[in-house]
Scaffold this active site. Structure first.
Site, mmCIF file in Angstrom:
data_model
loop_
_atom_site.group_PDB
_atom_site.id
_atom_site.type_symbol
_atom_site.label_atom_id
_atom_site.label_comp_id
_atom_site.label_asym_id
_atom_site.label_seq_id
_atom_site.Cartn_x
_atom_site.Cartn_y
_atom_site.Cartn_z
ATOM 1 N N GLU A 105 0.838 -1.216 0.000
ATOM 2 C CA GLU A 105 0.000 0.000 0.000
ATOM 3 C C GLU A 105 0.869 1.261 0.000
ATOM 4 O OE1 GLU A 105 -2.279 -1.590 3.318
ATOM 5 O OE2 GLU A 105 -4.109 -1.278 2.160
ATOM 6 N N GLU A 125 -3.781 -9.570 3.952
ATOM 7 C CA GLU A 125 -4.536 -9.267 5.183
ATOM 8 C C GLU A 125 -5.620 -10.285 5.483
ATOM 9 O OE1 GLU A 125 -3.513 -7.111 2.962
ATOM 10 O OE2 GLU A 125 -2.808 -5.286 3.926
HETATM 11 N N1 CAA Z 1 4.746 -7.533 11.719
HETATM 12 C C1 CAA Z 1 5.493 -7.907 12.768
HETATM 13 N N2 CAA Z 1 6.355 -8.943 12.726
HETATM 14 C C2 CAA Z 1 6.464 -9.623 11.574
HETATM 15 C C3 CAA Z 1 5.705 -9.275 10.444
HETATM 16 C C4 CAA Z 1 4.811 -8.167 10.535
HETATM 17 N N3 CAA Z 1 4.079 -7.761 9.497
HETATM 18 N N4 CAA Z 1 6.014 -10.129 9.442
HETATM 19 C C5 CAA Z 1 6.932 -10.971 9.931
HETATM 20 N N5 CAA Z 1 7.199 -10.677 11.216
HETATM 21 C C6 CAA Z 1 8.177 -11.321 12.093
HETATM 22 C C7 CAA Z 1 7.827 -12.786 12.345
HETATM 23 O O1 CAA Z 1 6.934 -12.925 13.426
HETATM 24 C C8 CAA Z 1 9.193 -13.367 12.642
HETATM 25 O O2 CAA Z 1 9.506 -13.045 13.977
HETATM 26 P P1 CAA Z 1 10.383 -14.067 14.872
HETATM 27 O O3 CAA Z 1 11.683 -14.213 14.145
HETATM 28 O O4 CAA Z 1 10.459 -13.360 16.183
HETATM 29 O O5 CAA Z 1 9.585 -15.345 14.911
HETATM 30 C C9 CAA Z 1 10.128 -12.558 11.751
HETATM 31 O O6 CAA Z 1 9.409 -11.362 11.414
HETATM 32 C C10 CAA Z 1 10.501 -13.256 10.456
HETATM 33 O O7 CAA Z 1 9.320 -13.731 9.844
HETATM 34 P P2 CAA Z 1 9.231 -15.219 9.240
HETATM 35 O O8 CAA Z 1 9.846 -16.186 10.178
HETATM 36 O O9 CAA Z 1 7.813 -15.424 8.837
HETATM 37 O O10 CAA Z 1 10.182 -15.080 7.969
HETATM 38 P P3 CAA Z 1 9.945 -15.574 6.492
HETATM 39 O O11 CAA Z 1 11.124 -15.108 5.724
HETATM 40 O O12 CAA Z 1 9.568 -17.008 6.467
HETATM 41 O O13 CAA Z 1 8.664 -14.766 5.956
HETATM 42 C C11 CAA Z 1 7.277 -12.873 5.517
HETATM 43 C C12 CAA Z 1 8.691 -13.374 5.862
HETATM 44 C C13 CAA Z 1 6.889 -13.331 4.106
HETATM 45 C C14 CAA Z 1 7.305 -11.367 5.587
HETATM 46 C C15 CAA Z 1 6.254 -13.461 6.520
HETATM 47 O O14 CAA Z 1 6.719 -13.204 7.839
HETATM 48 C C16 CAA Z 1 4.873 -12.875 6.407
HETATM 49 O O15 CAA Z 1 4.083 -13.328 5.602
HETATM 50 N N6 CAA Z 1 4.567 -11.863 7.244
HETATM 51 C C17 CAA Z 1 3.240 -11.311 7.329
HETATM 52 C C18 CAA Z 1 2.989 -10.358 6.226
HETATM 53 C C19 CAA Z 1 1.624 -9.749 6.352
HETATM 54 O O16 CAA Z 1 0.646 -10.393 6.655
HETATM 55 N N7 CAA Z 1 1.564 -8.443 6.119
HETATM 56 C C20 CAA Z 1 0.324 -7.744 6.175
HETATM 57 C C21 CAA Z 1 0.205 -7.147 7.525
HETATM 58 S S1 CAA Z 1 -1.398 -6.485 7.773
HETATM 59 C C22 CAA Z 1 -1.354 -4.997 7.054
HETATM 60 O O17 CAA Z 1 -0.406 -4.571 6.463
HETATM 61 C C23 CAA Z 1 -2.635 -4.250 7.291
HETATM 62 C C24 CAA Z 1 -2.788 -3.005 6.532
HETATM 63 O O18 CAA Z 1 -3.241 -3.002 5.420
HETATM 64 C C25 CAA Z 1 -2.558 -1.729 7.215
#
Ligand code: CAA
Length: 699
Positions: A105, A125
């Site tokens: 976004e 999301e």
């Molecule tokens: N916020 C906070 N922490 C996050 C995060 C986020 N969005 N995404 C990942 N992390 C953290 C994980 O919890 C993890 O923490 P730990 O090492 O303490 O366990 C660390 O970052 C690494 O993450 P992964 O182990 O999952 O690493 P990966 O390389 O396998 O994957 C990733 C990386 C693809 C970013 C995956 O973590 C992921 O899919 N994250 C979520 C992404 C997501 O859903 N984003 C949308 C958020 S909602 C939003 O943005 C709402 C809006 O419109 C305003």
């Protein structure tokens, strides 16, 4: 300025570099830093363009999920993105790694977007029980059209750079360093006199049949609501001026933020990551793993071998005869051709696996070199003991000897070897190359580095690995056996298998317990019942024999075409088997039971109460270390709806005192079955939740 954003000047371009490891989540400090960075660039003499770029693994992984459920802190993301977009300067995003949710976004709020070929973008999301909440539902459709935008946001899938460029989300895909790419691109745009290009000022796309799309997506979600609400947000963006569309999106986002589904999904997100993180394994080095042995080439053994081969291991599979070996080879080849078709492996890799990486043998001595061997033979202690005695004889020192047993005593298996510290349970779920769950069963003498190696194997096989202690059925099957019993009791008392399946499928389970039994094979439950009866059933326990009669007539479920259901027209077109209800009625008459009606609500309530009660015993006895271990077991191995977070998260949300009160009512009818878990009583007495235990374990 915030230390999360570094500000630098490159000629007439100001570069805002995000530094918030590990994945540049858009925390309050990052949002504030971006705001201040924009202010500074606009006040900085001679700056004509701003480049936003991420350091480390990603552009932005999205909003900071740890802030969800807490009071929102300014600057809010939608306002920040509007502010970026409204800048008089030309704003460019240079993307690498992932740009997800709020991350994409932010990029859509920039005027131009460039990405490296390996970049991936998405609006995931819905996987958190939400919709994009910072303009994603408003800006993306203006670039891609409604259908493509709805596909991306309702599936939450990650889109690779080349596809994103085709969809219109990315303007240019270029290999190289993201920062340098961004600077060069911004320079060329300035050189060409490219105008600012706010997406919000573009025309909205054409409308679609909104109600039809809403209903279709709702039906697909099996009770999950957020994907369908993406449709309403996009609709608002098409029908209303931009600012009003944005407000409608925000309202839906905030409404969803307050739902149980959001809580459940976020619990699942963090638990999925915490489950393999065991304090006892900190600093413990796993043993080296390259060559894996598998004993038994039936559906389970072949699935385990396939999973190991697809994860890059060398595999030696042992069968008893050349014919059985050939059949096992065929089964694995079948699994691999599926992986080839789905693009999971190349033709070369596929051929190499079948010709040289997989070896099928009929002699135990061929296992002398394996690092780890997994036994997947017939589920009987005497057979297992024979296998482990042989393994003890042939396997090299330090090799790990694993049993795929689903309920037998791993301590007893370990005791028949001279190296019980090397013995562990690795309980896969069938089909093992598809199902994500792996229960790692730690016996009394299992060495720590053997446990660590189990987790390492799970990681390399992309499984969700859960630590379990030894008991009949470990975590998953023990709990299954209890909630299945609760369902059997309801049948005796008046519910039909079809009412129960329907109520639980409406609750969100992929399949109801009787459809699951048909899929697994009714002979499995029959064998367990026979074993338990032979061991002696407590006289207070309710038993029934109608299901045995189905098996005696040769009806084992899907594999024989009939079980609780009739599959003559195919698995998807199942209909109730007309032989079943008369058998049940006969059983009720024999036991002198007058059947009564059950509502769907009561079915779910009793079934879930039984599940939660047994799960609380499993945690209380230390079979599962934390409530989240149970939740992940049920989610990844038993079709529990992800949006409910798992049975113990569900219990927290419903309220432990209310559940306990229900159980005390049920206990009056059947005090033997409804023996309440001491842990549940304790949590209620202390006013605590299961999640409090998760938090205490993480501290
Ligand atoms: N916020 C906070 N922490 C996050 C995060 C986020 N969005 N995404 C990942 N992390 C953290 C994980 O919890 C993890 O923490 P730990 O090492 O303490 O366990 C660390 O970052 C690494 O993450 P992964 O182990 O999952 O690493 P990966 O390389 O396998 O994957 C990733 C990386 C693809 C970013 C995956 O973590 C992921 O899919 N994250 C979520 C992404 C997501 O859903 N984003 C949308 C958020 S909602 C939003 O943005 C709402 C809006 O419109 C305003």
């Amino acid at each position: 300025m915030s230390d999360k954003i570094a500000y630098s000047r490159h000629g007439d371009i100001a570069v805002l570099t995000v530094q918030n490891p590990p994945v540049n989540a858009l925390s309050q400090a990052v949002r504030q830093g971006l705001w201040d960075g924009m202010d500074r660039a606009e006040a900085d003499d001679g700056v004509k363009a701003v480049l936003i770029v991420g350091e480390g693994r990603a552009f932005f992984a999205g909003a900071d999920i740890t802030e969800f459920g807490k009071p929102p802190m300014e600057p809010h993301l939608p306002v920040l993105i509007n502010r970026i977009e409204a800048s008089p300067l030309l704003v460019v995003a240079s993307m690498h790694g992932v740009s997800l949710g709020g991350g994409l976004e932010v990029a859509l709020g920039c005027h131009y977007r460039i990405a490296v070929p390996s970049a991936r973008v998405g609006l995931p999301e819905v996987h958190l029980g939400l919709i994009p909440g910072a303009g994603g539902t408003q800006r993306m459709p203006r670039l891609t059209g409604v259908e493509a935008a709805l596909d991306v946001m309702t599936t939450g899938r990650q889109v690779k750079a080349d596809e994103a460029a085709k969809l219109g989300l990315i303007d240019e895909v270029r290999d190289g360093d993201p920062k340098q790419n961004g600077i060069d691109y911004a320079q060329s745009l300035l050189g060409a006199g490219a105008p600012r290009r706010p997406v919000s000022e573009m025309d909205p796309p054409a409308a679609i049949d909104w109600d039809g799309a809403f209903e279709a997506i709702l039906a697909r979600g099996r009770g999950q609501i957020s994907p369908a609400w993406c449709v309403r947000a996009v609709q608002a963006g098409v029908e209303k001026p931009f600012a009003e569309g944005l407000a409608a999106e925000r309202k839906i986002f905030m409404d969803l933020m307050a739902t149980d589904q959001r809580q459940g999904m976020i619990h699942a997100f963090f638990s999925e990551r915490a489950v393999g993180n065991l304090p006892e394994l900190k600093g413990v080095e796993p043993r080296s793993l390259q060559h894996i042995g598998v004993i038994g080439g039936g559906t389970m053994g072949a699935g385990i071998a396939t999973s190991a081969l697809l994860s890059g291991f060398q595999v030696t599979l042992l069968e008893m005869t050349p014919e059985a070996g050939e059949a096992a080879h065929k089964r694995i080849a079948g699994n691999l051709s599926g992986a080839l078709k789905r693009g999971k492996i190349s033709q070369d890799k596929h051929d190499a696996i079948l010709t040289s990486i997989l070896t099928v043998v009929t002699n135990y001595d061929a296992l002398s070199d394996v690092d780890l061997v997994i036994e997947a033979v017939f589920e009987e202690m005497s057979v297992k003991k024979k296998v482990f005695t042989e393994l003890d004889r042939v396997c090299k020192k330090g090799a790990i000897l694993a049993s795929n047993t689903s309920y037998l005593d791993v301590n007893e298996i370990a005791a028949c070897t001279k190296r019980p510290e090397d013995v562990i349970g690795l309980h896969f779920f069938s089909p093992a190359h598809v199902m994500k769950l792996l229960e790692i069963v730690v016996a009394d003498k299992t060495a720590k580095d053997v446990v660590a190696t189990g987790f390492e194997l799970g990681k390399r096989m992309s499984k969700i690995s859960v630590r379990a202690g030894v008991c009949d059925g470990f975590i998953g099957n023990r709990i299954l056996s209890t909630y299945r019993t609760a369902a059997d009791h309801m049948i005796l008392d008046g519910a039909s298998p079809y009412e129960i399946d329907k109520a639980l499928e409406d609750f969100g389970f992929a399949m109801g317990p009787f459809a699951v039994a048909d899929l697994a094979g009714l002979d499995i439950g029959w064998a367990v019942r026979k074993r338990k009866r032979a061991e002696g059933i407590d006289p207070r326990a309710r038993d029934s024999s109608y299901a045995d009669k189905l098996c005696e007539d040769g009806h084992f479920g899907q594999k024989t075409g009939k079980g609780y259901y009739d599959y003559s027209a195919g698995a998807k077109a199942r209909v109730p088997n007309p032989d079943v209800m008369p058998l049940i009625e006969e059983e009720r008459a024999k036991q002198g039971i007058t059947p009564r009606d059950f509502t769907s609500e009561e079915i779910v309530r009793r079934y879930m109460a039984a599940m939660v009660n047994e799960a609380a015993k499993v945690v209380g006895e230390g079979i599962a270390r934390r409530p989240l271990d149970v939740d992940m077991t049920l989610l990844f191995g038993y079709g529990f709806p992800r949006y409910r977070g798992g049975p113990l998260k569900w219990a927290d949300i419903v309220g432990l005192p209310e559940l306990l009160a229900d159980m005390k009512e049920y206990q009056k009818e059947d005090p033997y079955f409804w023996q309440i878990a001491p842990l549940l009583e304790k949590l209620v007495a202390e006013g605590k939740t299961f999640d409090d235990l998760n938090k205490a374990a993480a501290a």
